[in-house]
Enzyme design. Structure first.
Site, mmCIF file in Angstrom:
data_model
loop_
_atom_site.group_PDB
_atom_site.id
_atom_site.type_symbol
_atom_site.label_atom_id
_atom_site.label_comp_id
_atom_site.label_asym_id
_atom_site.label_seq_id
_atom_site.Cartn_x
_atom_site.Cartn_y
_atom_site.Cartn_z
ATOM 1 N N ARG A 192 0.850 -1.180 0.000
ATOM 2 C CA ARG A 192 0.000 0.000 0.000
ATOM 3 C C ARG A 192 0.888 1.232 0.000
ATOM 4 O O ARG A 192 1.927 1.264 0.664
ATOM 5 C CB ARG A 192 -0.937 0.018 1.223
ATOM 6 C CG ARG A 192 -2.055 -1.011 1.190
ATOM 7 C CD ARG A 192 -3.070 -0.716 0.091
ATOM 8 N NE ARG A 192 -4.204 -1.641 0.086
ATOM 9 C CZ ARG A 192 -4.251 -2.777 -0.605
ATOM 10 N NH1 ARG A 192 -3.207 -3.129 -1.338
ATOM 11 N NH2 ARG A 192 -5.318 -3.540 -0.559
ATOM 12 N N GLU A 235 -3.564 6.658 -4.320
ATOM 13 C CA GLU A 235 -3.530 5.505 -5.213
ATOM 14 C C GLU A 235 -3.300 5.918 -6.662
ATOM 15 O O GLU A 235 -2.535 5.276 -7.381
ATOM 16 C CB GLU A 235 -4.849 4.722 -5.082
ATOM 17 C CG GLU A 235 -4.975 3.525 -6.013
ATOM 18 C CD GLU A 235 -4.186 2.313 -5.542
ATOM 19 O OE1 GLU A 235 -4.145 1.315 -6.276
ATOM 20 O OE2 GLU A 235 -3.607 2.354 -4.437
ATOM 21 N N HIS A 278 -1.274 -0.572 -10.005
ATOM 22 C CA HIS A 278 -1.813 -1.554 -9.058
ATOM 23 C C HIS A 278 -2.279 -2.815 -9.797
ATOM 24 O O HIS A 278 -3.423 -3.251 -9.668
ATOM 25 C CB HIS A 278 -2.971 -0.954 -8.248
ATOM 26 C CG HIS A 278 -3.173 -1.640 -6.929
ATOM 27 N ND1 HIS A 278 -3.878 -1.078 -5.912
ATOM 28 C CD2 HIS A 278 -2.762 -2.852 -6.471
ATOM 29 C CE1 HIS A 278 -3.912 -1.906 -4.868
ATOM 30 N NE2 HIS A 278 -3.233 -2.990 -5.188
#
Length: 342
Positions: free
Chosen positions: A253, A281, A300
């Site tokens: 993360r 993100e 991701h």
């Protein structure tokens, strides 16, 4: 044909729009229909205000078969599912949708985190080996030069023989990475406050502090869970301790790394990075991460995608088969473990 005495549990699919179509192949839906009393094509996208058909199915459901985008199972949602006894999650973390109300009611929970860990570990292995060979640098330079060059001289000191790799977090993914690294001539260090020296030895690694790991490793790979105590676990001090030319890999993360401190190191060219996650993100469009030549930035994608989703479906259906047979889950999720896991 229904069984003469049909003791199969009733089930309902609950996940975000478009997920079931990617997760389940035809043979998965056939198996789901054989194991449970369910419509394998009925998918609940929102359990807070379900359509009439979904509301009726939820009222009868003994098992929820969930994946990404599942509705949080609040007390209000659970009140509409009085027969619910289990949640089978065909993905990794259950923190998004499993609430305290689930544990209070004694609902059994399992996830396919093990199946999702493998592609992340494979991605990480590739990133570690490519980092050692300085693949990103040599590919960029080759594109620039387009002529003969003394690559042995330029890449002097590169390679994957007796390098030290630091694994931050003996999570499920971290352990898979350690396992995948065993065939290679690499020395592996581990930082994890929940792993003692004896367990580290069983894993074939050496347990060290986070500062020692960063100082000694050519590659530092982050696999710790996102928790309040892991926020900026890799901060300015740890980044400064890393040797010039070392690579930071983050597939966990973004919040685990102090991104501003990392950017300060990356913009000088002192460190390299492979970042599959960032904080936020989605980096802003002006972020230097998109352009820095010493950064490999991916959106991701280390976790399951494409046909890898079918591995998660297979594991979830295996667990559902155990539940239907009255057996305990092979890979249960317990409420206590969530305080120090993803």
């Amino acid at each position: 044909m229904p069984h003469a005495t049909d003791n199969r549990p009733t089930a309902l699919l609950a996940m975000g729009p478009g997920i079931a179509e990617r997760l389940l192949a035809d043979h998965h839906r056939t198996r789901l229909a054989a194991l449970t009393r369910t419509d394998p094509y009925l998918v609940a996208h929102d359990l807070t205000a379900p359509a009439p058909g979904v509301a009726a199915a939820l009222a009868e459901a003994e098992v929820l078969f969930t994946c990404w985008g599942a509705t949080p199972l609040t007390r209000e949602v659970l009140a509409a599912a009085p027969r619910l006894r289990a949640v089978v999650h065909a993905a990794g973390s259950v923190k998004h949708h499993i609430t305290d109300a689930c544990w209070e009611r004694g609902i059994a929970v399992t996830s396919a985190a093990g199946a999702n860990a493998l592609p992340v570990a494979e991605f990480t292995l590739a990133a570690i080996l490519f980092a050692g060979k300085r693949v990103l640098h040599s590919a960029r330079r080759y594109r620039e030069l387009r002529t003969g060059h003394d690559w042995l001289a330029e890449l002097d000191g590169a390679g994957n023989y007796r390098r030290t790799v630091g694994i931050v977090g003996a999570s499920r993914i971290g352990r898979r990475v350690i396992e995948l690294l065993r065939p290679f001539d690499l020395d592996v260090l581990l930082y994890d406050p929940y792993v003692d020296g004896a367990e580290a030895a069983r894993l074939g690694v050496r347990s060290v502090s986070i500062d020692e790991l960063c100082a000694r490793s050519s590659v530092v790979s982050v696999h710790a869970p996102q928790l309040p105590e892991t926020h900026h676990l890799i901060g300015a001090a740890q980044l400064a301790a890393m040797a010039t030319g070392a690579t930071l890999i983050n597939t966990a993360r973004g919040s685990l790394v102090d991104e501003q401190a990392l950017l300060a190191e990356l913009t000088t060219g002192r460190l390299r990075a492979v970042l599959d996650v960032t904080d936020p993100e989605l980096p802003p469009s002006h972020s230097p991460l998109y352009e820095l030549p010493n950064v490999l930035l991916t959106p991701h994608v280390a976790g399951s995608l494409g046909d890898e989703l079918h591995r998660m479906a297979d594991q979830a259906l295996d667990e559902l088969e155990r539940f239907a047979a009255g057996l305990p889950f092979a890979d249960p999720v317990h409420s206590g473990s969530l305080s120090h896991s993803a």
